[in-house]
Structure formats: C-alpha cells, structure tokens
Scaffold this motif. Structure first.
Motif, PDB file in Angstrom:
ATOM      1  N   GLN A 312       0.690  -1.242   0.097  1.00  0.00           N
ATOM      2  CA  GLN A 312       0.006  -0.031   0.050  1.00  0.00           C
ATOM      3  C   GLN A 312       0.956   1.360  -0.066  1.00  0.00           C
ATOM      4  O   GLN A 312       0.522   2.140  -0.644  1.00  0.00           O
ATOM      5  N   TYR A 313       1.879   1.195   0.771  1.00  0.00           N
ATOM      6  CA  TYR A 313       2.731   2.433   0.925  1.00  0.00           C
ATOM      7  C   TYR A 313       3.449   2.744  -0.629  1.00  0.00           C
ATOM      8  O   TYR A 313       3.297   4.054  -0.825  1.00  0.00           O
ATOM      9  N   GLU A 315       2.175   2.229  -3.347  1.00  0.00           N
ATOM     10  CA  GLU A 315       1.132   2.640  -4.413  1.00  0.00           C
ATOM     11  C   GLU A 315       0.973   4.134  -4.525  1.00  0.00           C
ATOM     12  O   GLU A 315       0.727   4.669  -5.636  1.00  0.00           O
ATOM     13  N   THR A 316       1.408   4.941  -3.505  1.00  0.00           N
ATOM     14  CA  THR A 316       1.542   6.401  -3.538  1.00  0.00           C
ATOM     15  C   THR A 316       3.099   6.882  -3.595  1.00  0.00           C
ATOM     16  O   THR A 316       3.290   8.009  -3.195  1.00  0.00           O
ATOM     17  N   HIS A 317       4.124   5.978  -3.696  1.00  0.00           N
ATOM     18  CA  HIS A 317       5.322   6.278  -3.629  1.00  0.00           C
ATOM     19  C   HIS A 317       6.144   5.762  -4.571  1.00  0.00           C
ATOM     20  O   HIS A 317       6.107   4.531  -5.098  1.00  0.00           O
ATOM     21  N   GLU A 323       5.725  11.479  -1.781  1.00  0.00           N
ATOM     22  CA  GLU A 323       4.472  10.998  -2.118  1.00  0.00           C
ATOM     23  C   GLU A 323       4.501  11.420  -3.573  1.00  0.00           C
ATOM     24  O   GLU A 323       4.739  12.276  -3.963  1.00  0.00           O
ATOM     25  N   SER A 324       3.466  10.534  -4.243  1.00  0.00           N
ATOM     26  CA  SER A 324       3.114  10.511  -5.628  1.00  0.00           C
ATOM     27  C   SER A 324       1.637  10.036  -5.714  1.00  0.00           C
ATOM     28  O   SER A 324       0.999   9.692  -5.036  1.00  0.00           O
ATOM     29  N   SER A 325       1.098  10.422  -7.059  1.00  0.00           N
ATOM     30  CA  SER A 325      -0.137   9.988  -7.265  1.00  0.00           C
ATOM     31  C   SER A 325      -0.358   8.446  -7.184  1.00  0.00           C
ATOM     32  O   SER A 325       0.618   7.720  -7.482  1.00  0.00           O
ATOM     33  N   LYS A 326      -1.593   7.786  -6.668  1.00  0.00           N
ATOM     34  CA  LYS A 326      -1.635   6.299  -6.568  1.00  0.00           C
ATOM     35  C   LYS A 326      -1.712   5.769  -7.638  1.00  0.00           C
ATOM     36  O   LYS A 326      -2.448   5.981  -8.725  1.00  0.00           O
ATOM     37  N   LYS A 327      -0.834   4.507  -7.735  1.00  0.00           N
ATOM     38  CA  LYS A 327      -1.180   3.572  -8.880  1.00  0.00           C
ATOM     39  C   LYS A 327      -0.698   2.151  -8.497  1.00  0.00           C
ATOM     40  O   LYS A 327       0.166   2.004  -7.432  1.00  0.00           O
TER      41      LYS A 327
END
Length: 422
Positions: A312-313, A315-317, A323-327
């Motif tokens: 999960q971490y 997915e946004t890094h 931090e970046s947009s979720k993927k």
C-alpha cells in the motif's frame, strides 16, 4: 584471406580433388579428410590419404603460408608429430618433422576455383551492418529453420553457464538460484548487476525465514542496495530502517553491496525502488516459487504466478519520503515476458540438463507463445526482410548477430555455408 576459409574448403572439398598433388608432384587421394573438431592441436583429426603409392592415417594441419608452421612453433609441439599433410594457401618454405623427413604439402590456391574465392571475398567484405545482408533473404527456408533452432539452444547454453555456477555455489539449492536470477533480471540492463549482488549478499535461507513478513523482505532488499541510509521523515521509511538494522544484526549481514543503483533515464515504473519492492512482494505472496514456475504448463500460468504489485505504501510512492499519485504498479505483461525469456526458460533448460531430462520441444513451445522482442537488432533484421513472430525466432536472431555476425564467424554459420555453396 583467413584460415577459416581454408578449413571450409578442405572440410567440404571445395577444390579440384581429382588432380590433387603435393608440391613435390605426388598424387593425393582423399579417403577421409578428417574430423574438424576445433580443439587444441592439428585442425583435422584421423584423416586417411593415399600420397603417391603410400596410404597414410593421421592428422592434417592448415595454414595460410607453410612458414606459419614455424611461426606457431609446431616443430616443438608433440601434438603435431602425427601430421601427414600440410595444407596451405601459399607454399613458401618446406616443413620437416623431428626426424628431418619432409611433411608433404599441398598448395590449395592452385586447386580452388576463382568463383569460390570471389564468393568468399564477397561474403566477408564489410557491408553496412552484417556481411551477408545482400544474400540472407535468399537462404533456403529449411536450412534457415534448422539453424534457427541451433542458435536458440546455443543461446540457452551460454545463459546456463551462470545458472550452473549458482547451483554449485548454493549446493544445488534451486530456489536460491532462481532468487539470484530474478533479482538480476528485475534490475534490467542498468541495475541488473547490482541487483544480482544484492541477492547474492543475502543467504536464501534468510529470505525463506523472513518471506512471511513483507516489511522484512523489503527492508533486506532496499537496505542491501544502500537505499535506506538517509534521514527519513516517513514513519514507514523509518520502520524499514529499524527492521533492516535488526535483521542485519540477527543474521550478521554486515557486508553491504558496493555501488549504487541507477535512477537516471528510467521511467518511474522502472525505478530500482519499485523493482526491488515488487521482487519482495513476489516472494511474500509466492512461497516455493521454484516449484511453482517449474510446474507451469503454459505462458498464461506464468502470467498468473508473476501477477504481483506493491504494498500500500508504494502505491503512492516511487521513492521513500516522496509521495506521488496512486498507482497499483503491477508487473506488466511485457515485463513478465522478459522474466520468462531471461530467467524461466534458461532455468528450465539448465535444471532439465542437471536432471538428464529432455524438454527441448517444451521450451520451444513456450518460446513461440511469447511475442517477439522489439529492439534495434530485431528491427534491422526486419529491414533485411528477416522477421521474427515470437521469442523463439527473435532470440535466435540475437544469437546470430551477437555471436556470429559481430565476430565475423561466417564460415561457422549455416547461412554463410549456404551462400558459399550456391
């Protein structure tokens, strides 16, 4: 002129054998031209010749000039005591055995047709990319297909050398072998070597024990790759540092990998951080991975095995603390194809060899289910109207270019033989 042309001429009798004579005028009848083994010592072993009225059995040595015998110090080497004929392009000096008897010599330039010489010279004349680029489209399909299979398995033979070395150093722990190979190929060309060193720096027994904790495997891989040595603000990054410090103390993993991973010119999805945590995720979700991949009977089953993403971490890094947009960042089908090409197929080949099992057709069947690679070499072959539909064909073309064309080994190549025989 190169010696390999003379080897080709002698091996395939591409000269006037009916009127063959030594430089002393003795007739030569070739009963058996010998075996071309390309080993140390004479060029052709166990030849049988009738020279004059005497039948001889022994070896044949080939040189451009007869004086090359002395240049290579063959007169001092007992491996050449059994030479019964010296085949040269140009006879410039007589050659003698240790007992001072002269070795019969034949000067081939008197017997090779000019048309064959011109074909050879045309073949080895430098073209813009490969020597046979004006002829390769016209090679007989049956010959090309057979050579393609040989090239495919020669490539696997080369790749299997590293696998056998890993198997030996790991006491035949094939799970450990797979771990090192996967790490290397997760790193691609840029980070492959350092990822490989990271994997080798962690005993696989540690990975086995810690694979029930994703955080532990992530911290081991990132830590050994020198990616946890900064002052972080994220609580998760700090937790990874803490986990890594505990694990290196627990397992005495104090020898870090020398060097640093490369981020430059990589798309974010190929960042070394992402590839390492995907590898960690794979070992967290897929226990006994070696057995899983060996038992897959189709490419679709392999796609399922490698269908993993990130925690999960991540997915946004893409980097710790940023931090970046979720993927989701799941392994793409094209990336899994690369893993199958460079890891799974060579591993299956090597393991079958170690077990003395025959799986040739199974490997071909798997390779033809994977779309052809697309790179500069494959694209240039397409310009020459040599197209590959699948990995079986593209791997063969890569082997052809990198280990034959680039080394001018035209006379060791079935395509070169065909062109010269036309």
């Amino acid at each position: 002129m190169k010696e390999d042309f003379l080897h080709h001429v002698w091996q395939f009798k591409k000269f006037d054998i009916a009127n063959l004579k030594t430089t002393k005028g003795e007739s030569i009848l070739i009963v058996n031209s010998g075996q071309y083994l390309q080993l140390a010592g004479p060029d052709f072993f166990n030849a049988q010749l009738i020279i004059g009225n005497q039948k001889w059995a022994g070896n044949v040595e080939i040189h451009l000039k007869s004086s090359d015998w002395y240049v290579h110090n063959h007169e001092k080497d007992s491996n050449y005591d059994s030479v019964i004929l010296h085949v040269v392009w140009e006879y410039d000096v007589p050659i003698f055995r240790k007992d001072n008897s002269e070795i019969p010599t034949v000067e081939l330039k008197e017997y090779v047709a000019l048309s064959d010489l011109h074909k050879y010279q045309s073949l080895i004349s430098q073209k813009s990319w490969i020597y046979c680029e004006n002829e390769i489209q016209n090679v007989d399909e049956f010959i090309f297909k057979n050579w393609q299979e040989r090239l495919f398995f020669e490539r696997l033979e080369r790749k299997s050398q590293l696998i056998f070395e890993l198997a030996e150093t790991s006491n035949q722990d094939w799970e450990a072998v797979l771990f090192c190979l996967l790490a290397k190929n997760f790193g691609l060309n840029t980070n492959g070597e350092i990822f490989y060193k990271v994997a080798k720096s962690i005993p696989f027994s540690v990975v086995r024990k810690e694979s029930y904790s994703l955080e532990s495997v992530e911290s081991l891989l990132l830590g050994q790759a020198n990616l946890l040595s900064h002052d972080f603000e994220d609580s998760y990054a700090k937790q990874l540092q803490k986990s890594y410090a505990y694990l290196i103390q627990k397992y005495q993993l104090h020898e870090k990998v020398v060097g640093s991973v490369e981020f430059f010119k990589h798309r974010p999805d190929n960042f070394p951080t992402i590839r390492l945590v995907q590898l960690a995720n794979l070992y967290f979700h897929r226990k006994n991975l070696f057995s899983l991949v060996m038992n897959c009977s189709s490419i679709n089953e392999l796609y399922q095995v490698f269908s993993v993403g990130v925690s999960q971490y991540w997915e946004t890094h893409y980097n710790l603390d940023k931090e970046s947009s979720k993927k989701m960042k799941k392994l793409s089908k094209s990336f899994i194809d690369l893993l199958v090409i460079n890891t799974i197929i060579p591993l299956r080949f090597a393991y079958a060899r170690s077990q003395q099992k025959e799986i040739t057709q199974k490997l071909i069947d798997l390779a033809i289910r994977i779309p052809s690679e697309q790179n500069v070499i494959i694209e240039k072959f397409e310009v020459l109207e040599i197209r590959s539909k699948n990995v079986y064909e593209s791997q063969a073309l890569l082997e052809l270019k990198k280990n034959y064309c680039d080394y001018k080994k035209c006379l060791d190549c079935a395509i070169g033989h065909f062109i010269l025989k036309k």
